[in-house]
Design a protein around this motif. Structure first.
Motif, mmCIF file in Angstrom:
data_model
loop_
_atom_site.group_PDB
_atom_site.id
_atom_site.type_symbol
_atom_site.label_atom_id
_atom_site.label_comp_id
_atom_site.label_asym_id
_atom_site.label_seq_id
_atom_site.Cartn_x
_atom_site.Cartn_y
_atom_site.Cartn_z
ATOM 1 N N GLN A 67 0.641 -1.196 -0.178
ATOM 2 C CA GLN A 67 -0.077 0.058 -0.066
ATOM 3 C C GLN A 67 0.883 1.260 -0.230
ATOM 4 O O GLN A 67 0.507 2.009 -0.794
ATOM 5 N N LYS A 68 2.025 1.180 0.818
ATOM 6 C CA LYS A 68 2.751 2.503 0.736
ATOM 7 C C LYS A 68 3.501 2.595 -0.430
ATOM 8 O O LYS A 68 3.644 3.882 -1.013
ATOM 9 N N ALA A 69 3.900 1.508 -1.170
ATOM 10 C CA ALA A 69 4.435 1.584 -2.476
ATOM 11 C C ALA A 69 3.551 2.102 -3.554
ATOM 12 O O ALA A 69 3.921 2.986 -4.310
ATOM 13 N N ARG A 70 2.245 1.651 -3.309
ATOM 14 C CA ARG A 70 1.268 2.204 -4.511
ATOM 15 C C ARG A 70 1.138 3.835 -4.261
ATOM 16 O O ARG A 70 0.985 4.387 -4.841
ATOM 17 N N GLU A 71 0.841 4.228 -2.762
ATOM 18 C CA GLU A 71 0.654 5.507 -2.401
ATOM 19 C C GLU A 71 1.776 6.378 -3.152
ATOM 20 O O GLU A 71 1.633 7.310 -3.731
ATOM 21 N N ASN A 72 2.878 6.177 -2.708
ATOM 22 C CA ASN A 72 4.215 6.708 -3.299
ATOM 23 C C ASN A 72 4.451 6.813 -4.714
ATOM 24 O O ASN A 72 4.860 7.677 -5.320
ATOM 25 N N SER A 73 4.084 5.635 -5.405
ATOM 26 C CA SER A 73 4.145 5.753 -6.786
ATOM 27 C C SER A 73 3.265 6.517 -7.594
ATOM 28 O O SER A 73 3.619 7.145 -8.577
ATOM 29 N N LEU A 74 2.073 6.850 -7.125
ATOM 30 C CA LEU A 74 0.926 7.898 -7.517
ATOM 31 C C LEU A 74 1.282 9.143 -7.024
ATOM 32 O O LEU A 74 0.606 10.175 -7.524
ATOM 33 N N ASP A 75 2.061 9.525 -6.197
ATOM 34 C CA ASP A 75 2.459 10.789 -5.514
ATOM 35 C C ASP A 75 3.718 11.547 -6.338
ATOM 36 O O ASP A 75 4.662 11.279 -6.355
ATOM 37 N N ASN A 76 3.427 12.762 -7.049
ATOM 38 C CA ASN A 76 4.487 13.150 -7.635
ATOM 39 C C ASN A 76 5.111 14.188 -6.839
ATOM 40 O O ASN A 76 6.357 14.986 -7.459
ATOM 41 N N THR A 77 4.702 14.395 -5.656
ATOM 42 C CA THR A 77 5.446 15.177 -4.822
ATOM 43 C C THR A 77 6.789 14.567 -3.909
ATOM 44 O O THR A 77 7.460 15.119 -3.505
ATOM 45 N N VAL A 78 6.756 13.352 -3.905
ATOM 46 C CA VAL A 78 7.577 12.464 -3.028
ATOM 47 C C VAL A 78 8.930 12.388 -3.830
ATOM 48 O O VAL A 78 8.796 11.943 -4.926
ATOM 49 N N ASP A 79 10.029 12.350 -3.057
ATOM 50 C CA ASP A 79 11.319 12.036 -3.715
ATOM 51 C C ASP A 79 11.465 10.500 -3.553
ATOM 52 O O ASP A 79 12.275 10.272 -2.386
ATOM 53 N N SER A 80 10.936 9.717 -4.396
ATOM 54 C CA SER A 80 11.090 8.351 -4.283
ATOM 55 C C SER A 80 12.609 7.746 -4.402
ATOM 56 O O SER A 80 13.418 8.568 -5.031
ATOM 57 N N PRO A 81 13.184 6.576 -3.976
ATOM 58 C CA PRO A 81 14.372 6.121 -4.342
ATOM 59 C C PRO A 81 14.549 6.241 -5.817
ATOM 60 O O PRO A 81 15.883 6.477 -6.433
ATOM 61 N N PHE A 82 13.552 5.810 -6.517
ATOM 62 C CA PHE A 82 13.700 5.972 -8.005
ATOM 63 C C PHE A 82 14.019 7.228 -8.440
ATOM 64 O O PHE A 82 14.938 7.567 -9.304
ATOM 65 N N ALA A 83 13.531 8.163 -8.117
ATOM 66 C CA ALA A 83 13.460 9.678 -8.515
ATOM 67 C C ALA A 83 14.890 10.240 -7.993
ATOM 68 O O ALA A 83 15.564 10.770 -8.705
ATOM 69 N N LEU A 84 15.447 9.883 -6.852
ATOM 70 C CA LEU A 84 16.807 10.101 -6.452
ATOM 71 C C LEU A 84 17.640 9.606 -7.308
ATOM 72 O O LEU A 84 18.844 10.381 -7.654
ATOM 73 N N LEU A 85 17.725 8.235 -7.449
ATOM 74 C CA LEU A 85 18.671 7.814 -8.538
ATOM 75 C C LEU A 85 18.674 8.246 -9.855
ATOM 76 O O LEU A 85 19.464 8.487 -10.598
ATOM 77 N N ALA A 86 17.355 8.560 -10.357
ATOM 78 C CA ALA A 86 17.206 9.200 -11.556
ATOM 79 C C ALA A 86 18.008 10.699 -11.726
ATOM 80 O O ALA A 86 18.791 11.035 -12.602
ATOM 81 N N LYS A 87 17.858 11.143 -10.693
ATOM 82 C CA LYS A 87 18.338 12.800 -10.514
ATOM 83 C C LYS A 87 20.036 12.441 -10.546
ATOM 84 O O LYS A 87 20.718 13.478 -11.117
#
Length: 118
Positions: A67-87
């Motif tokens: 559930q937490k993964a789903r919530e974060n996957s749909l949240d454009n404001t969170v800096d997810s581990p994926f987003a941090l690695l992409a940056k």
């Protein structure tokens, strides 16, 4: 607690958040108290491992993590581990990474079930 999961979890939920969710699960189900393990150690020494209760409750932990993964996957404001690695790789990405998520959680209780566990 042993957690095996697809990248849908690890791309969207920071490892510290995963650990916090697991700790909350242990506290909520009274496997430990106040963040300590003394109660668990005493319970094991008395022969009660709560194996049966653990087996009944552990699916809830996997559900909480998904559930937490789903919530974060749909949240454009969170800096997810994926987003941090992409940056870090000069790819501008914000938010989570929509993906499938499978979680297998195991709770190692140390001893087999006793009649006292019921």
């Amino acid at each position: 607690i042993i957690i095996m999961a697809t990248d849908g979890l690890f791309d969207n939920v920071d490892i510290d958040d995963i650990a916090s969710i697991a700790l909350k699960w242990e506290l909520d189900n009274e496997f430990i108290d106040n963040g300590g393990i003394d109660t668990r150690r005493r319970r094991w020494e008395s022969g009660s491992s709560l194996t049966d209760i653990s087996a009944q409750c552990i699916p809830t932990l996997a559900e909480m993590l998904c559930q937490k993964a789903r919530e974060n996957s749909l949240d454009n404001t969170v800096d997810s581990p994926f987003a941090l690695l992409a940056k870090e790789n000069d790819i501008m990405w914000s938010g989570g990474m929509p993906d499938d998520c499978t979680v297998v959680a195991m709770h190692v209780v140390g001893k087999p079930a006793n009649l006292n566990d019921v």
